[in-house]
Design an enzyme around this catalytic site. Structure first.
Site, PDB file in Angstrom:
ATOM      1  N   ASN A   9       0.878  -1.174   0.000  1.00 11.80           N
ATOM      2  CA  ASN A   9       0.000   0.000   0.000  1.00 11.80           C
ATOM      3  C   ASN A   9       0.915   1.223   0.000  1.00 11.80           C
ATOM      4  O   ASN A   9       1.497   1.566   1.025  1.00 11.80           O
ATOM      5  CB  ASN A   9      -0.893  -0.006   1.252  1.00 11.80           C
ATOM      6  CG  ASN A   9      -1.699   1.282   1.366  1.00 11.80           C
ATOM      7  OD1 ASN A   9      -1.798   2.046   0.401  1.00 11.80           O
ATOM      8  ND2 ASN A   9      -2.269   1.528   2.529  1.00 11.80           N
ATOM      9  N   LYS A  30       0.128   4.267  -0.368  1.00  7.87           N
ATOM     10  CA  LYS A  30      -0.509   5.485   0.155  1.00  7.87           C
ATOM     11  C   LYS A  30      -0.234   6.661  -0.793  1.00  7.87           C
ATOM     12  O   LYS A  30      -0.189   6.458  -1.998  1.00  7.87           O
ATOM     13  CB  LYS A  30      -0.043   5.768   1.584  1.00  7.87           C
ATOM     14  CG  LYS A  30      -0.097   4.530   2.469  1.00  7.87           C
ATOM     15  CD  LYS A  30       0.074   4.838   3.931  1.00  7.87           C
ATOM     16  CE  LYS A  30       0.153   3.537   4.705  1.00  7.87           C
ATOM     17  NZ  LYS A  30       0.027   3.711   6.127  1.00  7.87           N
ATOM     18  N   HIS A  68      -9.465   1.178   4.580  1.00 11.43           N
ATOM     19  CA  HIS A  68      -8.199   1.362   5.305  1.00 11.43           C
ATOM     20  C   HIS A  68      -8.442   2.303   6.490  1.00 11.43           C
ATOM     21  O   HIS A  68      -9.258   3.218   6.399  1.00 11.43           O
ATOM     22  CB  HIS A  68      -7.148   1.946   4.358  1.00 11.43           C
ATOM     23  CG  HIS A  68      -5.776   1.952   4.961  1.00 11.43           C
ATOM     24  ND1 HIS A  68      -5.349   2.935   5.817  1.00 11.43           N
ATOM     25  CD2 HIS A  68      -4.757   1.069   4.859  1.00 11.43           C
ATOM     26  CE1 HIS A  68      -4.116   2.657   6.206  1.00 11.43           C
ATOM     27  NE2 HIS A  68      -3.731   1.524   5.641  1.00 11.43           N
ATOM     28  N   GLU A 120      -6.909   4.744   7.551  1.00 11.20           N
ATOM     29  CA  GLU A 120      -6.771   6.181   7.238  1.00 11.20           C
ATOM     30  C   GLU A 120      -8.028   6.700   6.550  1.00 11.20           C
ATOM     31  O   GLU A 120      -8.419   7.848   6.733  1.00 11.20           O
ATOM     32  CB  GLU A 120      -5.512   6.399   6.387  1.00 11.20           C
ATOM     33  CG  GLU A 120      -4.245   6.210   7.220  1.00 11.20           C
ATOM     34  CD  GLU A 120      -3.034   5.692   6.456  1.00 11.20           C
ATOM     35  OE1 GLU A 120      -2.995   5.799   5.221  1.00 11.20           O
ATOM     36  OE2 GLU A 120      -2.119   5.166   7.126  1.00 11.20           O
ATOM     37  N   GLU A 147      -5.603  -5.043  10.397  1.00 10.15           N
ATOM     38  CA  GLU A 147      -4.551  -4.055  10.649  1.00 10.15           C
ATOM     39  C   GLU A 147      -4.843  -3.313  11.945  1.00 10.15           C
ATOM     40  O   GLU A 147      -5.637  -2.353  11.948  1.00 10.15           O
ATOM     41  CB  GLU A 147      -4.510  -3.037   9.501  1.00 10.15           C
ATOM     42  CG  GLU A 147      -4.231  -3.635   8.146  1.00 10.15           C
ATOM     43  CD  GLU A 147      -3.662  -2.585   7.209  1.00 10.15           C
ATOM     44  OE1 GLU A 147      -2.517  -2.765   6.783  1.00 10.15           O
ATOM     45  OE2 GLU A 147      -4.340  -1.586   6.933  1.00 10.15           O
ATOM     46  N   GLY A 163       2.186   2.159  10.578  1.00  9.02           N
ATOM     47  CA  GLY A 163       3.106   3.283  10.401  1.00  9.02           C
ATOM     48  C   GLY A 163       3.787   3.721  11.683  1.00  9.02           C
ATOM     49  O   GLY A 163       4.416   4.770  11.729  1.00  9.02           O
ATOM     50  N   SER A 198       3.298  -2.319  10.281  1.00  9.31           N
ATOM     51  CA  SER A 198       4.754  -2.344  10.466  1.00  9.31           C
ATOM     52  C   SER A 198       5.386  -3.697  10.139  1.00  9.31           C
ATOM     53  O   SER A 198       6.317  -4.141  10.811  1.00  9.31           O
ATOM     54  CB  SER A 198       5.125  -1.889  11.886  1.00  9.31           C
ATOM     55  OG  SER A 198       4.668  -0.564  12.104  1.00  9.31           O
TER      56      SER A 198
HETATM   57  C1  PEP Z   1      -0.809   0.146   5.912  1.00 17.06           C
HETATM   58  O1  PEP Z   1      -0.845   1.317   5.623  1.00 17.06           O
HETATM   59  O2  PEP Z   1      -1.719  -0.599   5.515  1.00 17.06           O
HETATM   60  C2  PEP Z   1       0.299  -0.329   6.726  1.00 17.06           C
HETATM   61  C3  PEP Z   1       0.211  -1.526   7.246  1.00 17.06           C
HETATM   62  O3  PEP Z   1       1.362   0.524   6.906  1.00 17.06           O
HETATM   63  P1  PEP Z   1       2.780   0.165   7.605  1.00 17.06           P
HETATM   64  O4  PEP Z   1       3.252  -1.123   7.003  1.00 17.06           O
HETATM   65  O5  PEP Z   1       3.668   1.322   7.262  1.00 17.06           O
HETATM   66  O6  PEP Z   1       2.509   0.037   9.057  1.00 17.06           O
END
Ligand code: PEP
Length: 252
Positions: free
Chosen positions: A9, A11, A95, A97, A167, A173, A213
């Site tokens: 992803n 973003k 997601h 966000e 998630e 992040g 992460s």
């Molecule tokens: C994401 O945005 O779906 C995500 C898991 O980000 P990160 O791997 O940076 O935590």
């Protein structure tokens, strides 16, 4: 039994040129990766460039969002048919966000999942709890509601073309990863909710990715868990070598 699916992803990163350059480099690095579906999710503006680069490739293409409407006066939005025209196969829906910054509710997410399936796009349906919810003992209630409300009216056939991405919001992040046991427990719970809603066969088949992460150092342990069928990767997917290492490590 369930094929791993590892999705990037990106973003709001990677314009068209950067996306094309990434794919040139990354495709070579993962040419030997077998038994895994690899998917890239560039921003909308880079989908066309990525699509041309990926023509004939086994690497899949995903959008990061889609409209729940067909066409018309929806400034800034993108329809399922527009994505199909670019040979997009997947779409990330819900997601955290999108939920927290853009106010997407479970009802909107449900409408997007149904719209995506009507166009034969495969939803990557994101769910997950905040730290406050986890610490307040609400983990299972939150996941149950997100799954149940997000999938209202989704048929078992459409569910089979859907990927769930668990998630935990506190791990996205932040550099903080759920422990392999925390992730496994949450995945097993999500699968049990799918079994309640759709039956055991559907639950055994659905792929549930972990996101939060994930990096080369932890992908093997996380993806080695029984109910973890892949990863949705933000930060560590922005560098072709790091993302390729993450995939290779997960396959060992
Ligand atoms: C994401 O945005 O779906 C995500 C898991 O980000 P990160 O791997 O940076 O935590």
């Amino acid at each position: 039994m369930r094929k791993l699916i590892i999705a990037a992803n990106w973003k709001m990163n990677m314009g068209p040129q950067e996306a094309a350059d990434f794919i040139d480099s990354f495709s070579q690095k993962v040419a030997d990766a077998k038994g895994v579906d690899i998917v890239l999710s560039p921003p909308m503006v880079s989908l066309a460039a990525a699509s041309s680069k990926l023509a004939g490739s086994s690497i899949g293409l995903s959008a990061q969002n889609v409209s729940e409407n067909d066409n018309g006066a929806f400034t800034g939005e993108t329809s399922t048919l527009m994505l199909k025209e670019l040979f997009v196969q997947y779409v990330i829906i819900g997601h955290s966000e999108r939920r927290s910054i853009y106010g997407e509710t479970d009802a909107i997410i449900n409408a997007k999942i149904k719209k995506a399936r009507a166009a034969n796009l495969k939803p990557i349906f994101c769910i997950g709890e905040t730290l406050e919810q986890r610490e307040g003992g609400q983990l299972e209630a939150v996941l149950r509601t997100q799954i149940t409300d997000g999938l209202v009216g989704v048929s078992v056939e459409d569910l089979a073309e859907t990927v769930i991405a668990y998630e935990p919001v506190w791990a996205i992040g932040t550099g903080v990863t759920a422990s392999a046991q925390q992730a496994q427990d949450a995945h097993a719970f999500c699968r049990s909710v799918i079994a309640e809603l759709y039956g055991q066969e559907a639950a055994d088949k659905i792929r549930i990715q972990y996101g939060g992460s994930v990096k080369p150092a932890n992908s093997a342990e996380l993806l080695g868990q029984e109910d973890i069928d892949g990863a949705l990767v933000g930060g560590a997917s922005l560098d072709p070598q790091i993302f390729a290492d993450l995939i290779h490590n997960a396959l060992t």
